[in-house]
Motif scaffolding. Structure first.
Motif, short mmCIF file in Angstrom:
data_model
loop_
_atom_site.label_atom_id
_atom_site.label_comp_id
_atom_site.label_asym_id
_atom_site.label_seq_id
_atom_site.Cartn_x
_atom_site.Cartn_y
_atom_site.Cartn_z
N GLY A 87 20.84 -8.34 -16.21
CA GLY A 87 20.17 -7.06 -16.05
C GLY A 87 18.96 -6.95 -16.99
N ARG A 88 19.15 -7.41 -18.22
CA ARG A 88 18.05 -7.35 -19.20
C ARG A 88 16.91 -8.26 -18.78
N VAL A 89 17.26 -9.46 -18.30
CA VAL A 89 16.22 -10.43 -17.89
C VAL A 89 15.43 -9.87 -16.71
N ARG A 90 16.16 -9.30 -15.75
CA ARG A 90 15.53 -8.74 -14.55
C ARG A 90 14.55 -7.63 -14.93
N GLU A 91 15.00 -6.79 -15.85
CA GLU A 91 14.16 -5.67 -16.30
C GLU A 91 12.92 -6.19 -17.03
N MET A 92 13.13 -7.20 -17.88
CA MET A 92 12.01 -7.74 -18.64
C MET A 92 10.94 -8.33 -17.70
N PHE A 93 11.37 -9.10 -16.71
CA PHE A 93 10.38 -9.67 -15.78
C PHE A 93 9.76 -8.57 -14.92
N GLY A 94 10.54 -7.54 -14.64
CA GLY A 94 9.98 -6.41 -13.90
C GLY A 94 8.84 -5.77 -14.67
N THR A 95 9.00 -5.68 -15.99
CA THR A 95 7.98 -5.05 -16.84
C THR A 95 6.69 -5.87 -16.87
N ILE A 96 6.83 -7.20 -16.89
CA ILE A 96 5.61 -8.01 -17.07
C ILE A 96 5.07 -8.59 -15.76
N ALA A 97 5.74 -8.27 -14.64
CA ALA A 97 5.40 -8.92 -13.35
C ALA A 97 3.89 -8.90 -13.06
N LYS A 98 3.27 -7.74 -13.27
CA LYS A 98 1.86 -7.61 -12.86
C LYS A 98 0.93 -8.48 -13.70
N ARG A 99 1.36 -8.80 -14.93
CA ARG A 99 0.48 -9.61 -15.79
C ARG A 99 0.97 -11.05 -15.91
N TYR A 100 2.04 -11.36 -15.22
CA TYR A 100 2.67 -12.68 -15.39
C TYR A 100 1.72 -13.84 -15.07
N ASP A 101 1.03 -13.75 -13.93
CA ASP A 101 0.15 -14.86 -13.52
C ASP A 101 -1.02 -15.02 -14.49
N LEU A 102 -1.63 -13.90 -14.83
CA LEU A 102 -2.77 -13.93 -15.74
C LEU A 102 -2.35 -14.61 -17.04
N LEU A 103 -1.19 -14.20 -17.55
CA LEU A 103 -0.72 -14.75 -18.82
C LEU A 103 -0.41 -16.23 -18.71
N ILE A 131 -0.73 -9.01 -24.62
CA ILE A 131 -1.30 -8.86 -23.27
C ILE A 131 -0.28 -8.28 -22.29
N SER A 132 0.99 -8.71 -22.42
CA SER A 132 1.98 -8.23 -21.44
C SER A 132 2.50 -6.85 -21.81
N GLY A 133 2.35 -6.48 -23.07
CA GLY A 133 2.90 -5.19 -23.52
C GLY A 133 4.40 -5.31 -23.82
N SER A 134 4.96 -6.52 -23.69
CA SER A 134 6.39 -6.71 -24.00
C SER A 134 6.52 -7.88 -24.96
N ARG A 135 6.69 -7.56 -26.23
CA ARG A 135 6.76 -8.62 -27.23
C ARG A 135 7.98 -9.51 -27.00
N SER A 136 9.10 -8.85 -26.60
CA SER A 136 10.34 -9.63 -26.43
C SER A 136 10.19 -10.67 -25.31
N ALA A 137 9.37 -10.35 -24.30
CA ALA A 137 9.24 -11.26 -23.16
C ALA A 137 8.69 -12.61 -23.59
N TYR A 138 7.90 -12.64 -24.64
CA TYR A 138 7.32 -13.92 -25.04
C TYR A 138 7.89 -14.45 -26.34
N SER A 139 8.61 -13.59 -27.09
CA SER A 139 9.16 -14.10 -28.36
C SER A 139 10.42 -14.93 -28.12
N TYR A 140 11.05 -14.77 -26.94
CA TYR A 140 12.25 -15.56 -26.68
C TYR A 140 11.91 -17.01 -26.36
N LEU A 141 10.65 -17.25 -25.93
CA LEU A 141 10.27 -18.58 -25.45
C LEU A 141 10.46 -19.70 -26.48
N PRO A 142 9.87 -19.56 -27.70
CA PRO A 142 10.00 -20.67 -28.65
C PRO A 142 11.46 -20.98 -28.97
#
Ligand SMILES: C[S@@+](CC[C@H](N)C(=O)[O-])C[C@H]1O[C@@H](n2cnc3c(N)ncnc32)[C@H](O)[C@@H]1O
Length: 239
Positions: free
Chosen positions: A13-29, A185-196
């Motif tokens: 549920g959390r993952v789905r919500e997080m991608f929902g938040t950044i969907a519009k900027r996902y490609d650009l990023l 850029i995405s407005g969601s710090r958590s969306a990109y801090s989990y990556l590393p």
């Protein structure tokens, strides 16, 4: 990573919500943060898939966790196969639908419980998601289940740079710059801090090959992309 039912559901549920938040900027990023190299990686995946498809019959390819559909589209354009994309985040699929204009069949579904019958596809791909599934082994088993006997799986993932000179730059970029820029850029710090952290924990090229073999895939091999920043693993479901 959560293993039991309710924790896994909460995680999903959390993952789905997080991608929902950044969907519009996902490609650009994606394109910005990778300097457009992600497009090249997806074209390489599609080319390797094409090389393994039989030319005699209309093939079916499944792109799992397809997100905004860039890999699905490359697969369609390069292989000429019938491509199905599946993802559990509707806003990501909405963007994919806009881009693919009916050329790809898009179906909402969970990578850990795919809405397809056993042995449906000639090839199944997953890009930039296997490492974050709540259970990597179950994800591989599910990919294997929907493949026809003799079908191929292709896994595109960030990996460990093979080149020792490249490694410190990669680490600096991945641990510091990317979470910062992605968050801004995405407005969601958590969306990109989990990556590393997730890349750090994920098996390296040889370990992922072993996991694929344990999941029953044969002829497992990998190709380092851009010095091993990403790697494409492929394996064949036994006949
Ligand atoms: C990092 S994006 C990758 C998207 C695409 N494969 C690409 O190459 O750009 C991860 C995608 O996986 C999806 N996803 C995450 N967990 C999933 C799951 N359990 N089942 C289906 N989709 C999932 C997310 O909604 C998101 O669209």
């Amino acid at each position: 990573m959560p293993e039991n039912g309710s924790a896994a559901k909460e995680h999903a549920g959390r993952v789905r919500e997080m991608f929902g938040t950044i969907a519009k900027r996902y490609d650009l990023l994606n394109h910005l943060l990778s300097g457009n190299v992600d497009k090249r990686w997806r074209r390489i995946v599609a080319t390797r898939v094409r090389d393994r498809l039989s030319s005699s019959s209309k093939s079916r390819v499944l792109d799992v966790a397809c997100g905004t559909g860039d890999l699905s589209l490359a697969l369609f354009e390069i292989t000429g196969a019938g491509v199905v994309g599946t993802d559990f985040c509707r806003p990501m699929l909405t963007i994919a639908a806009g881009k693919t204009s009916g050329r790809i069949r898009l179906i909402e579904g969970d990578a850990l419980d795919l809405p397809f019958r056993d042995g449906t596809f000639d090839v199944a791909t997953i890009a930039f998601r296997l490492r974050n599934l709540s259970n990597v082994e179950s994800g591989l088993a599910e990919l294997s289940r929907v493949l026809k006997p003799g079908g191929w799986v292709a896994v595109l993932e960030f990996s460990r740079p093979a080149n020792a000179i490249l490694r410190p730059f990669f680490n600096l970029y991945f641990r510091k710059l990317l979470p910062c820029m992605g968050g801004l850029i995405s407005g969601s710090r958590s969306a990109y801090s989990y990556l590393p952290a997730s890349v750090q924990k994920f098996p390296d090229q040889s370990q992922l090959s072993r996991l694929m073999e344990q999941a029953g895939f044969e002829q497992v091999g990998y190709e380092n992309l851009t010095g091993g920043i990403a790697a494409l693993h492929m394996g064949r479901r036994s006949e």
